[in-house]
Design a protein around this motif. Structure first.
Motif, PDB file in Angstrom:
ATOM      1  N   ASN A 465       2.057  -0.022  -7.860  1.00 32.35           N
ATOM      2  CA  ASN A 465       1.702   1.318  -7.381  1.00 32.35           C
ATOM      3  C   ASN A 465       0.190   1.552  -7.330  1.00 32.35           C
ATOM      4  O   ASN A 465      -0.301   2.625  -7.659  1.00 32.35           O
ATOM      5  CB  ASN A 465       2.343   2.400  -8.263  1.00 32.35           C
ATOM      6  N   THR A 466      -0.558   0.522  -6.949  1.00 36.34           N
ATOM      7  CA  THR A 466      -2.013   0.654  -6.856  1.00 36.34           C
ATOM      8  C   THR A 466      -2.473   0.282  -5.447  1.00 36.34           C
ATOM      9  O   THR A 466      -1.689  -0.151  -4.604  1.00 36.34           O
ATOM     10  CB  THR A 466      -2.740  -0.264  -7.865  1.00 36.34           C
ATOM     11  N   ASP A 467      -3.776   0.401  -5.215  1.00 38.27           N
ATOM     12  CA  ASP A 467      -4.356   0.005  -3.932  1.00 38.27           C
ATOM     13  C   ASP A 467      -4.700  -1.471  -3.897  1.00 38.27           C
ATOM     14  O   ASP A 467      -5.177  -1.981  -2.875  1.00 38.27           O
ATOM     15  CB  ASP A 467      -5.628   0.827  -3.657  1.00 38.27           C
ATOM     16  N   ASP A 468      -4.484  -2.167  -5.001  1.00 39.63           N
ATOM     17  CA  ASP A 468      -4.778  -3.599  -5.069  1.00 39.63           C
ATOM     18  C   ASP A 468      -3.616  -4.351  -4.419  1.00 39.63           C
ATOM     19  O   ASP A 468      -2.657  -4.748  -5.069  1.00 39.63           O
ATOM     20  CB  ASP A 468      -4.962  -4.023  -6.529  1.00 39.63           C
ATOM     21  N   ILE A 469      -3.709  -4.568  -3.108  1.00 44.20           N
ATOM     22  CA  ILE A 469      -2.581  -5.107  -2.336  1.00 44.20           C
ATOM     23  C   ILE A 469      -2.175  -6.497  -2.826  1.00 44.20           C
ATOM     24  O   ILE A 469      -0.993  -6.806  -2.984  1.00 44.20           O
ATOM     25  CB  ILE A 469      -2.933  -5.161  -0.831  1.00 44.20           C
ATOM     26  N   ASN A 472      -0.234  -6.322  -6.231  1.00 36.78           N
ATOM     27  CA  ASN A 472       0.945  -5.478  -6.375  1.00 36.78           C
ATOM     28  C   ASN A 472       2.226  -6.303  -6.436  1.00 36.78           C
ATOM     29  O   ASN A 472       2.404  -7.273  -5.704  1.00 36.78           O
ATOM     30  CB  ASN A 472       1.039  -4.470  -5.236  1.00 36.78           C
TER      31      ASN A 472
END
Length: 637
Positions: A465-469, A472
């Motif tokens: 659930n983060t912006d670190d694709i 994830n």
């Protein structure tokens, strides 16, 4: 090549004995050491420490004592460490470990899990009108800490990435053990598919393993009902789990240590603070432990199997701690004839005097008062057998929104020693100081709204659930609104408590000639708390007495025994596998935890109170009944 792993449970709380790690390091083939440090009150203490220093807020003695003494030996043996010692500041804990390792000339790979600390969302939680999941109370004005209970998956990912030490903040206590098993046996959720039923059962087994050892020596004879049978308390052994890839596990303790591991000692720990045993919810799985079996597999060794798993919940439980006014308590020893009556009159006089003075000074009144006369069996209510005690401790506890009101109480308590009951003497160290009331507030939050990261060597190696694709990870969890499980009534029927047996029990209660015994003669048990709920577990000593135990320990009996606590609701849950009954008494702990003024604010003695109650003896022993003499019905150890 061995087909198992070994996990040593080295700590049950922040402050547990330093003797645990040296004895566990004597175990051959040890793969993991796990440490559980956190409770809600612990987090509130850490919040206060962190407010004073950006480098505080974690279990500092984990680094300064445990790792300082044993890090080299741990690394040399290839043992991996998992601990929630990070508390509210995992990064500072990792920094301290790194500094220690450098000081000792050691190289160690340390991972830490971030995401449980939700203090940055305090305003949004308040704006959305979150309510407390048990009491329905409104969101507090100011929080000290807000933490989600994370699961085992991030821990497993950290180990997969090569971490030798994994540090977390708030996670489920059992997650440190389940995470080790997930990693060692490859029990990860697949990105392509949901976990199979067999895998969910393994998660439930791993969670049970963690639950059994999360309180350290509590499963190796600590707090055991038949304490007389437990040898060598001063050298009590800490538990070791020997786990297998199919989920089965054994529990044993290091050679040469004291304590006792038996189906009975481990069963007591299974029941400790679990609520509904058919739906014990953790982030990775919903566990059904009603048919778990615990069997002896050697001397001081048991085999545990039979846990069942259901799909994981879609939400995390979140616990918030908040200041809710002030409290103070004071103690006086009173001796001589009619000590209890003298103590009671002293308490009434002091409360009347100080309440009048508060009014005269325009200070806020007490919001709550609580008087206990320790030594007169206050916790037993009307069942007390010590009404004529000649030595008691008067304990008075008060709450107020005003610290000044409680400072007046502290000043005015001491004069009782010269102006009230004969035989009054001091107790403790000087005047008691007011302290904040710490209230626990729990609610649920969607997992999708809680970003979680696993950090290793300064980079993110897994994330949810983060912006670190790239980092994830998909957990592929079904979104279900509720867990399916039996109602307590259906479970009772399945356990064999039918109308006929219930009628027999009712007749036995009403018949004055039916012989009575103490509950401890046919059962043993343990108790603890869940917020403002007392959790009491009872295990039948003999299999044939189990259904009788379920029938006679009914709601009316429990309301009589705990009439002085006035339970708001009582729930009963049977566990057929270990012939047990789990009880939940709601609203009996005065708010529970640090918010309570009760001496037993954590329900530690509730099982002892219940085990002392009288009840009709089982029909099977009516024909050879003899008057009870020193537990003549209790089996020999």
């Amino acid at each position: 090549m061995k087909d198992y792993i070994r996990i040593g449970g080295a700590s049950g709380f922040w402050g547990d004995t330093a003797a645990a790690v040296p004895q566990l390091l004597s175990v051959d083939d040890l793969d993991f050491l796990v440490f559980d440090y956190l409770a809600e009150v612990t987090l509130s203490i850490m919040a206060s420490q962190k407010a004073k220093s950006a480098q505080a807020g974690y279990a500092s003695d984990f680094v300064s004592i445990t790792l300082k003494q044993h890090l080299q030996a741990i690394l040399e043996r290839g043992i991996r460490v998992i601990s929630n010692a990070g508390g509210l500041n995992p990064a500072a804990c990792v920094e301290a470990i790194s500094a220690l390792a450098e000081e000792q000339g050691l190289k160690v790979k340390i991972a830490w899990v971030l995401g449980d600390d939700l203090m940055q969302s305090e305003a949004s939680f308040r704006a959305s009108n979150r309510i407390e999941m048990y009491s329905g109370s409104s969101f507090p004005e100011r929080a000290l800490s807000i933490n989600a209970y994370l699961g085992a998956e991030p821990i497993a990912c950290a180990l997969d990435a090569g971490a030798q030490i994994v540090i977390t903040g708030r996670c489920v206590d059992s997650a440190v053990t389940l995470g080790a098993m997930m990693h060692a046996f490859g029990w990860h959720r697949s990105v392509q598919a949901k976990p199979t039923k067999a895998m969910l059962d393994r998660y439930a087994q791993g969670t049970l393993a963690g639950h059994l050892i999360e309180c350290g020596a509590q499963c190796t004879g600590g707090l055991f009902t038949d304490w007389q049978t437990v040898p060598d308390w001063e050298n009590i052994g800490f538990p070791v789990v020997q786990a297998y890839a199919d989920g089965r596990f054994e529990i044993f303790k290091p050679e040469g240590t004291g304590g006792l591991i038996s189906p009975a000692t481990v069963a007591e720990q299974l029941l400790y603070e679990i609520g509904n045993p058919a739906a014990y919810v953790v982030p990775d799985v919903v566990c059904d432990w009603t048919n778990v079996s615990i069997r002896a597999s050697g001397l001081d060794r048991v085999l545990v199997e039979g846990a069942v798993g259901e799909e994981a919940p879609t939400q995390y439980k979140v616990s918030l701690t908040a200041v809710d006014g002030w409290k103070n308590q004071a103690l006086l020893v009173i001796g001589g004839e009619q000590a209890q009556a003298k103590a009671q009159r002293t308490a009434e006089a002091l409360l009347a005097r100080t309440s009048k003075m508060l009014q005269q000074l325009g200070l806020p009144a007490y919001s709550e008062t609580h008087v206990e006369i320790v030594g007169s069996e206050s916790m037993y209510g009307n069942a007390s057998k010590a009404m004529q005690a000649r030595e008691v401790v008067l304990k008075m506890a008060v709450k107020s929104v005003s610290k000044a009101s409680l400072e007046l109480f502290a000043r005015e308590f001491a004069p009782a020693a010269t102006s009230m009951a004969p035989g009054t003497t001091g107790f403790g160290q000087g005047r008691p100081s007011p302290s904040p009331v710490i209230r626990l507030f729990s609610f649920l939050e969607d997992k999708s709204k809680v970003p979680v990261r696993v950090m290793l060597d300064g980079r993110c190696v897994a994330a949810w659930n983060t912006d670190d694709i790239e980092a994830n990870v998909s957990l592929q969890v079904d979104r279900r609104e509720q867990v399916r499980y039996q109602s307590p009534q259906d479970a009772m029927l399945e356990a064999g408590v039918d109308a006929r047996l219930t009628a027999t029990a009712a007749k036995a209660w009403m018949d004055p000639h039916w012989p009575k015994i103490s509950l401890i003669d046919i059962a043993h048990g343990r108790s603890g708390d869940k917020g403002n709920i007392a959790n009491i577990g009872l295990i039948a000593r003999r299999p044939e007495d189990w259904t009788w135990l379920l029938a006679v320990v009914d709601e009316s009996m429990l309301r009589r025994v705990f009439a002085h606590r006035q339970p708001l609701r009582i729930r009963r849950f049977p566990l057929q596998g270990i012939r047990a009954l789990n009880l939940m008494l709601e609203g009996v702990l005065g708010g529970g935890g640090m918010a309570s003024l009760h001496t037993d604010n954590l329900a530690k003695a509730y099982a002892q109170v219940l085990l002392g109650a009288q009840l009709p003896c089982p029909p099977r022993i009516l024909h050879d009944w003899r008057p009870r003499q020193e537990s003549n019905l209790r089996p020999s150890p």
